[in-house]
Structure formats: C-alpha cells, structure tokens
Design a protein around this motif. Structure first.
Motif, PDB file in Angstrom:
ATOM      1  N   GLY A  25       0.783  -1.227   0.000  1.00  0.00           N
ATOM      2  CA  GLY A  25       0.000   0.000   0.000  1.00  0.00           C
ATOM      3  C   GLY A  25       0.815   1.277   0.000  1.00  0.00           C
ATOM      4  O   GLY A  25       0.271   2.375   0.050  1.00  0.00           O
ATOM      5  N   THR A  40      -2.022   3.325  -1.370  1.00  0.00           N
ATOM      6  CA  THR A  40      -3.422   3.066  -1.109  1.00  0.00           C
ATOM      7  C   THR A  40      -3.790   4.017   0.018  1.00  0.00           C
ATOM      8  O   THR A  40      -3.083   4.075   1.034  1.00  0.00           O
ATOM      9  CB  THR A  40      -3.653   1.604  -0.679  1.00  0.00           C
ATOM     10  OG1 THR A  40      -3.198   0.750  -1.735  1.00  0.00           O
ATOM     11  CG2 THR A  40      -5.120   1.340  -0.410  1.00  0.00           C
ATOM     12  N   ALA A  41      -4.868   4.778  -0.173  1.00  0.00           N
ATOM     13  CA  ALA A  41      -5.236   5.799   0.814  1.00  0.00           C
ATOM     14  C   ALA A  41      -5.343   5.199   2.209  1.00  0.00           C
ATOM     15  O   ALA A  41      -6.106   4.264   2.436  1.00  0.00           O
ATOM     16  CB  ALA A  41      -6.556   6.457   0.419  1.00  0.00           C
ATOM     17  N   SER A  42      -4.546   5.731   3.115  1.00  0.00           N
ATOM     18  CA  SER A  42      -4.573   5.328   4.517  1.00  0.00           C
ATOM     19  C   SER A  42      -3.915   6.433   5.338  1.00  0.00           C
ATOM     20  O   SER A  42      -3.173   7.259   4.799  1.00  0.00           O
ATOM     21  CB  SER A  42      -3.814   4.015   4.738  1.00  0.00           C
ATOM     22  OG  SER A  42      -2.418   4.207   4.573  1.00  0.00           O
ATOM     23  N   GLU A  43      -4.171   6.428   6.625  1.00  0.00           N
ATOM     24  CA  GLU A  43      -3.555   7.420   7.502  1.00  0.00           C
ATOM     25  C   GLU A  43      -2.034   7.319   7.449  1.00  0.00           C
ATOM     26  O   GLU A  43      -1.330   8.322   7.366  1.00  0.00           O
ATOM     27  CB  GLU A  43      -4.055   7.219   8.937  1.00  0.00           C
ATOM     28  CG  GLU A  43      -3.580   8.279   9.895  1.00  0.00           C
ATOM     29  CD  GLU A  43      -4.152   8.089  11.296  1.00  0.00           C
ATOM     30  OE1 GLU A  43      -3.452   8.474  12.253  1.00  0.00           O
ATOM     31  OE2 GLU A  43      -5.266   7.567  11.429  1.00  0.00           O
ATOM     32  N   ALA A  45      -0.085   6.110   4.971  1.00  0.00           N
ATOM     33  CA  ALA A  45       0.439   6.561   3.676  1.00  0.00           C
ATOM     34  C   ALA A  45       0.379   8.076   3.557  1.00  0.00           C
ATOM     35  O   ALA A  45       1.341   8.709   3.100  1.00  0.00           O
ATOM     36  CB  ALA A  45      -0.323   5.900   2.535  1.00  0.00           C
ATOM     37  N   LEU A  82      -9.618  11.342  -1.536  1.00  0.00           N
ATOM     38  CA  LEU A  82     -10.277  10.414  -0.617  1.00  0.00           C
ATOM     39  C   LEU A  82     -11.778  10.681  -0.563  1.00  0.00           C
ATOM     40  O   LEU A  82     -12.583   9.744  -0.633  1.00  0.00           O
ATOM     41  CB  LEU A  82      -9.657  10.530   0.781  1.00  0.00           C
ATOM     42  CG  LEU A  82     -10.219   9.603   1.850  1.00  0.00           C
ATOM     43  CD1 LEU A  82      -9.955   8.149   1.487  1.00  0.00           C
ATOM     44  CD2 LEU A  82      -9.603   9.932   3.205  1.00  0.00           C
ATOM     45  N   ASP A  87     -12.512   5.275   0.648  1.00  0.00           N
ATOM     46  CA  ASP A  87     -11.416   4.647   1.388  1.00  0.00           C
ATOM     47  C   ASP A  87     -10.624   3.679   0.518  1.00  0.00           C
ATOM     48  O   ASP A  87     -11.177   3.041  -0.376  1.00  0.00           O
ATOM     49  CB  ASP A  87     -11.955   3.889   2.606  1.00  0.00           C
ATOM     50  CG  ASP A  87     -12.546   4.812   3.652  1.00  0.00           C
ATOM     51  OD1 ASP A  87     -12.160   5.988   3.688  1.00  0.00           O
ATOM     52  OD2 ASP A  87     -13.405   4.343   4.428  1.00  0.00           O
ATOM     53  N   HIS A  88      -9.367   3.570   0.808  1.00  0.00           N
ATOM     54  CA  HIS A  88      -8.449   2.594   0.203  1.00  0.00           C
ATOM     55  C   HIS A  88      -8.264   2.774  -1.302  1.00  0.00           C
ATOM     56  O   HIS A  88      -7.864   1.850  -2.001  1.00  0.00           O
ATOM     57  CB  HIS A  88      -8.877   1.169   0.529  1.00  0.00           C
ATOM     58  CG  HIS A  88      -9.142   0.965   1.982  1.00  0.00           C
ATOM     59  ND1 HIS A  88      -8.142   1.047   2.933  1.00  0.00           N
ATOM     60  CD2 HIS A  88     -10.293   0.749   2.664  1.00  0.00           C
ATOM     61  CE1 HIS A  88      -8.667   0.864   4.128  1.00  0.00           C
ATOM     62  NE2 HIS A  88      -9.964   0.680   3.996  1.00  0.00           N
TER      63      HIS A  88
END
Length: 161
Positions: A25, A40-43, A45, A82, A87-88
């Motif tokens: 990710g 991959t969209a995440s806190e 990253a 986002l 999400d993701h």
C-alpha cells in the motif's frame, strides 16, 4: 560516493535522499529531483507522503516555505481524492524540484469527478469546507487537471520563495 545527513530524510547518498522502504500500500521510487509514491489511501500513507513532501524537496534545494506549501497542497489534494473516491483508493503522488520551483502532481482513478469550486466565501466564519480550491488558486496559480493513465492528474506548480 558522498554521504550527507539530511534532516528528516536520514542519509543522502550521491546527492539523492534515501527513501523509506516500500510496504504493501506504499511503494516509493526516485524520480529526478524528487519522488513518486504509489499508495493506497490510509492514515499511514498520507502521513508518510506529507513528511516526504517537506524533506525531499528541501534535500534538492527547495526552501522551507516552498516545501511547507507543497505539503499543504499534497494534504489538500489527497483529502479531496479520498472524499471523491472513497477509502483505500489507489493514488499516485509525484513531488519534485524543477529548477527554482516544486511540482506536485496527484493522480486518482476518478476521471469523471473533476474539482469544482464551492460558493463558500474564503473568509466565511461558518463554512466547514469549500475553501480548498480557493487556497489552491492562491498557493499554486495555474494549477490544472489532465487525463492520466490512472484517471486524472491534478498538477500544481509552486514557485520558490
């Protein structure tokens, strides 16, 4: 090979900062004057990309104010992606120094969801959102949106200060 210590990036070998290791990710690679992050969209990253957006341009000669502006732009564009895609979502972020400026590009897969300005006044005390594109206009005049192999790409050019 020359090794230098660069604040916030670890070491810099042969005038190129060492990037953190890729993990699922979060894949990084060098590009001339900066980096490309496939995320991959995440806190995790988002936080890592924001940090790199400050440290890597500074390692290539950008000033603190320019790097801080780039960080704000990346944060705004990632948040918009986002909200638009969910999400993701897979995203690609490019940040690199070009002469006396910094280029920030964010790719997302939603080619049909183009940014649009809100009717919210920039100085509205009651607005909870809607100021982002106005701030983008102020910090990166001439930003644009183009098609990309991923979907669309928002490109921002920041003059060095």
């Amino acid at each position: 090979m020359t090794t230098l210590t660069v604040s916030g990036t670890g070491t810099m070998v042969a005038d190129r900062p060492v990037l953190p290791a890729s993990v699922p990710g979060f894949h990084l690679r060098h590009r001339a004057g900066g980096f490309v992050a496939h995320i991959t969209a995440s806190e995790f990253a988002f936080s890592a990309v924001r940090g790199l957006t400050v440290s890597v341009p500074m390692a290539y000669g950008a000033g603190q104010a320019t790097a801080d502006t780039a960080e704000w732009l990346v944060s705004e564009l990632l948040g918009n992606a986002l909200r638009a895609c969910g999400d993701h979502v897979p995203l690609v972020v490019e940040v690199y120094v070009t002469g006396r400026s910094v280029q920030v590009n964010v790719h997302d897969p939603a080619a049909d969801l183009l940014p649009h300005r809100s009717a919210v006044a920039m100085d509205s005390e009651n607005a909870e959102s809607g100021r982002g594109l106005g701030l983008l206009d102020m910090l990166a005049p001439g930003w644009d949106v183009v098609s990309s192999p991923v979907g669309k790409q928002i490109r921002c050019h920041i003059d060095a200060r």
